[in-house]
Motif scaffolding. Structure first.
Motif: not given
Length: 202
Positions: A115-126, A67-71, A129-138
């Protein structure tokens, strides 16, 4: 390209009469035969000459917690010290410049999260922003977040500055044998993996 050029030259008004349909078919058949011969000489009969897929799985020591995306620190270190060297070797051998990182999950349902991917994906990729801020629903979002965590490590290394590095999600759809999942469910550590493919940009 060579075939198209040959047809253009053979059929140009400056070099003589237009080709008949039969002559075009003959040229195409010659081109196909030459292409088959070239592939046979390069890669052996029935084989392709595509870059290999790098499969990083929990079973091989590269893992995410369920359930995690942290390396993990070991995973991040292996990316920097082992995987990048392998990518550079593949690029040198196959003349490729795009790195595709595909995040996979097992079939365990994601707990109730918004999910907050729609809000934060751009700031994480461009914007860094630390990817740890991301939250997903599926699981599709989880797979993407895992891929992005790996992409951020790869893209931060100067040795890969000339490459285009893209995060993708396979969610729970693709089993470890490369086929669509059989929907057997459960906690399957081998399926919580990253696959890295390389290709030539268009």
């Amino acid at each position: 390209m060579a075939l198209a050029s040959a047809i253009d030259q053979a059929g140009s008004a400056k070099s003589g009469p237009k080709l008949t349909p039969e002559q075009v078919v003959t040229l195409i058949e010659k081109g196909i035969a030459a292409s088959k011969l070239q592939r046979a000489n390069e890669g052996g009969r029935g084989q392709h000459n595509w870059p290999p897929i790098i499969n990083l799985s929990e079973a091989g020591g590269y893992y995410f917690a369920s359930g995690s995306a942290v390396l993990t620190p070991d995973f991040a270190a292996a990316l920097r010290n082992v995987v990048i060297t392998r990518l550079l070797d593949i690029a040198d051998s196959f003349d490729v410049d795009v790195i595709e990182v595909i995040g996979h999950t097992d079939e365990q349902p994601v707990a109730n999260h918004a999910s907050n991917l729609d809000r934060y994906l751009s700031s994480v990729t461009l914007a860094g922003t630390d990817a740890a801020v991301l939250q997903w629903s599926d699981n599709a979002g989880l797979g993407l977040a895992r891929a992005l965590a790996v992409v951020k490590v790869l893209a931060s290394d100067a040795r890969l500055a000339a490459f285009r590095t893209l995060p993708l999600s396979g969610a729970q759809l693709i089993d470890t044998d490369g086929r669509l999942t059989r929907w057997e469910g459960g906690d399957v550590r081998e399926r919580r993996r990253i696959e890295i493919r390389m290709r030539k940009s268009n």
